[in-house]
Design an enzyme around this catalytic site. Sequence first.
Site, short mmCIF file in Angstrom:
data_model
loop_
_atom_site.label_atom_id
_atom_site.label_comp_id
_atom_site.label_asym_id
_atom_site.label_seq_id
_atom_site.Cartn_x
_atom_site.Cartn_y
_atom_site.Cartn_z
N ARG A 1 -71.86 -49.11 -36.84
CA ARG A 1 -72.02 -50.49 -37.31
C ARG A 1 -71.17 -51.49 -36.55
O ARG A 1 -71.62 -52.56 -36.20
CB ARG A 1 -71.67 -50.54 -38.80
N LYS B 1 -75.16 -31.21 -42.15
CA LYS B 1 -74.91 -30.76 -43.49
C LYS B 1 -74.23 -31.89 -44.27
O LYS B 1 -73.48 -32.62 -43.65
CB LYS B 1 -73.98 -29.57 -43.34
N ASP C 1 -76.12 -25.77 -39.61
CA ASP C 1 -75.08 -25.04 -40.33
C ASP C 1 -74.20 -24.50 -39.22
O ASP C 1 -74.56 -23.51 -38.56
CB ASP C 1 -75.67 -23.88 -41.16
N HIS C 2 -73.08 -25.15 -38.97
CA HIS C 2 -72.35 -24.83 -37.73
C HIS C 2 -71.80 -23.40 -37.73
O HIS C 2 -71.44 -22.88 -36.69
CB HIS C 2 -71.27 -25.87 -37.43
N LYS D 1 -70.93 -19.75 -34.69
CA LYS D 1 -69.70 -18.97 -34.48
C LYS D 1 -70.07 -17.62 -33.87
O LYS D 1 -70.93 -16.91 -34.40
CB LYS D 1 -68.94 -18.80 -35.80
N GLU E 1 -59.11 -21.79 -46.16
CA GLU E 1 -58.66 -22.93 -45.34
C GLU E 1 -57.28 -23.36 -45.80
O GLU E 1 -57.01 -23.38 -47.01
CB GLU E 1 -59.62 -24.11 -45.49
N ASP F 1 -70.13 -27.29 -50.85
CA ASP F 1 -69.63 -27.57 -49.50
C ASP F 1 -69.60 -26.32 -48.62
O ASP F 1 -69.87 -26.40 -47.42
CB ASP F 1 -68.21 -28.17 -49.61
N HIS G 1 -72.54 -22.03 -45.60
CA HIS G 1 -71.85 -21.14 -44.67
C HIS G 1 -71.73 -19.70 -45.21
O HIS G 1 -72.05 -18.74 -44.53
CB HIS G 1 -70.45 -21.66 -44.35
N LYS H 1 -59.81 -24.64 -50.37
CA LYS H 1 -58.98 -25.57 -49.59
C LYS H 1 -57.53 -25.34 -50.00
O LYS H 1 -57.26 -24.90 -51.11
CB LYS H 1 -59.35 -27.01 -49.93
C1 BG6 Z 1 -67.66 -27.89 -43.23
C2 BG6 Z 1 -67.14 -28.28 -44.59
O1 BG6 Z 1 -69.04 -27.65 -43.29
O2 BG6 Z 1 -66.99 -26.71 -42.80
C3 BG6 Z 1 -65.64 -28.51 -44.53
O3 BG6 Z 1 -67.78 -29.48 -45.02
C4 BG6 Z 1 -64.94 -27.29 -43.97
O4 BG6 Z 1 -65.12 -28.82 -45.81
C5 BG6 Z 1 -65.57 -26.86 -42.65
O5 BG6 Z 1 -63.58 -27.63 -43.76
C6 BG6 Z 1 -65.01 -25.52 -42.20
O6 BG6 Z 1 -65.46 -25.27 -40.90
P1 BG6 Z 1 -64.59 -24.36 -39.91
O7 BG6 Z 1 -65.44 -24.26 -38.69
O8 BG6 Z 1 -63.30 -25.09 -39.69
O9 BG6 Z 1 -64.39 -23.06 -40.61
#
Ligand code: BG6
Length: 484
Positions: free
Chosen positions: A43, A146, A175-176, A180, A214, A233, A238, A336
Amino acid sequence: MKNILTIFGGSGNLAYLKLYPALFNLDQLNQLPDNFRIIATARSKRSTEEFRSEVEKRLKLIESDPIVLERFLDRISYISLSFSDLDDYSELKKKIETLDEEYSIENNRIFYLATSPDFFSVITKNLSDQNMINQAKGNQKIVIEKPFGTDYESAKNLNDHLLEYIHEDDIYRIDHYLGKDMIANILYLRFSNPIFSGVWNKDYIDNVQIVASEDIGIENRGRYYDDSGALRDMVQNHLLQILGTVAMEMPNDFDTHCVQKEKIEIFKCLRTYNCEEVSKHIALGQYKENTDENLKGYHDEKGIKEGSLTETFAALEIFIDHPTWQGVPFYLKTGKRLDKKAVYVTIEFKKDKKAEHMINKTFQSNILQIKIQPEEGINVKFNLKKPRVEDEISSVEMDFCKSCLIDYLAPDAYEKILSGLFKNEKLLFTTWEELKHTWHFTDPIAKPCHNRKKDLLSFYPAGTKGPKSSDELLEKSGRHWWPY
Ligand code: BG6
């Protein structure tokens, strides 16, 4: 590979922290052709030059070759755009057409929606209204970050909306975790090694543990996280993706269609829980202040509603009603502000009762641990007789640390995802069928039980291992979490 990649949310956290570094690394590896251009949109008003120096500041933090850095920055243009203003899209269109002609890109366009999900619908509609995307399958792609919906219904609405404007084959849902390397490796570990594939079922496996721990808190994402929580989340996407990969049957082929088909079969068989059953199978937690470690509690984070009962920790006992897995619990845990950052899968094998009886000793279970991050590798624990003494059995281990190998440069998940996107590798992305079933599983836990959350939620000091209720989930059947 020649493409114009337009990033909506081009000055957001995801873009700065993940997308530009990943694209830059691909450039350093000479994987971006000259006619690959990036348009960042956001923006605020700023010039391309100002924006490039913003990106440069961040990229300078990673080891970089100054020549490649200059080449990379030169690929970027910046356009100020309000997501809901159709006129701004016509400016974007002009820019795309100019670049297309200048670099002979032949209409290859990718629109990456790295924005808050609230804008996914309006952006796709406006792109369609300006004829930048259409229903005909082609060289256009939409990438959706996501979260894909907040429950089954909203996910379905979003999916239906997308399909009005663009063909399914051109939708890339992120979905990253699928990027991995060790998660992709689970299939190869399982299916290329008879020592594992032969025992990968309920007859030999006692339980499976999937943990994504985490140490960070919710950082500056309070507003999003407070409406989401750990179940939506991390678990719905994941962790269930890892579960699907661990539990699926051997596919007929390693191609996208066959692998996704087997994973979907598993998602269809996830046993769902009603509100009465939830407390037996699920433990939720929320972090509270830890003054010793100087860590604040969830309620002191920015953007959190007063009295919020959002879970920052979830542990689940899941059963898969599939002949291969009858009776085998899959334990999932994520949170977390735990004591460390680690993603692991642990497979605990059943003990051989007959052998224990014959030797008249109790053995340790065989354990296979798949280390996903930060260390990547495999660890196997098995039993051997101690030297010089008869009948004394001890547990020994073999450890393979892939990430410790000299010259091992783990590709970042986003690097793999983006490179897969350019090559149309859809196995790195999720399908609507998968999302549909994972939401069907998550909804009853995350939704109607909201009014019971108070009873389900325990508080744990930030920076620790999470609530005791997560240990109790396993203790009731004589099991425990394996260390990671
Ligand atoms: C994201 C979540 O999809 O994945 C985050 O929204 C999380 O909350 C993150 O911290 C974790 O990803 P990675 O690759 O650091 O394990």
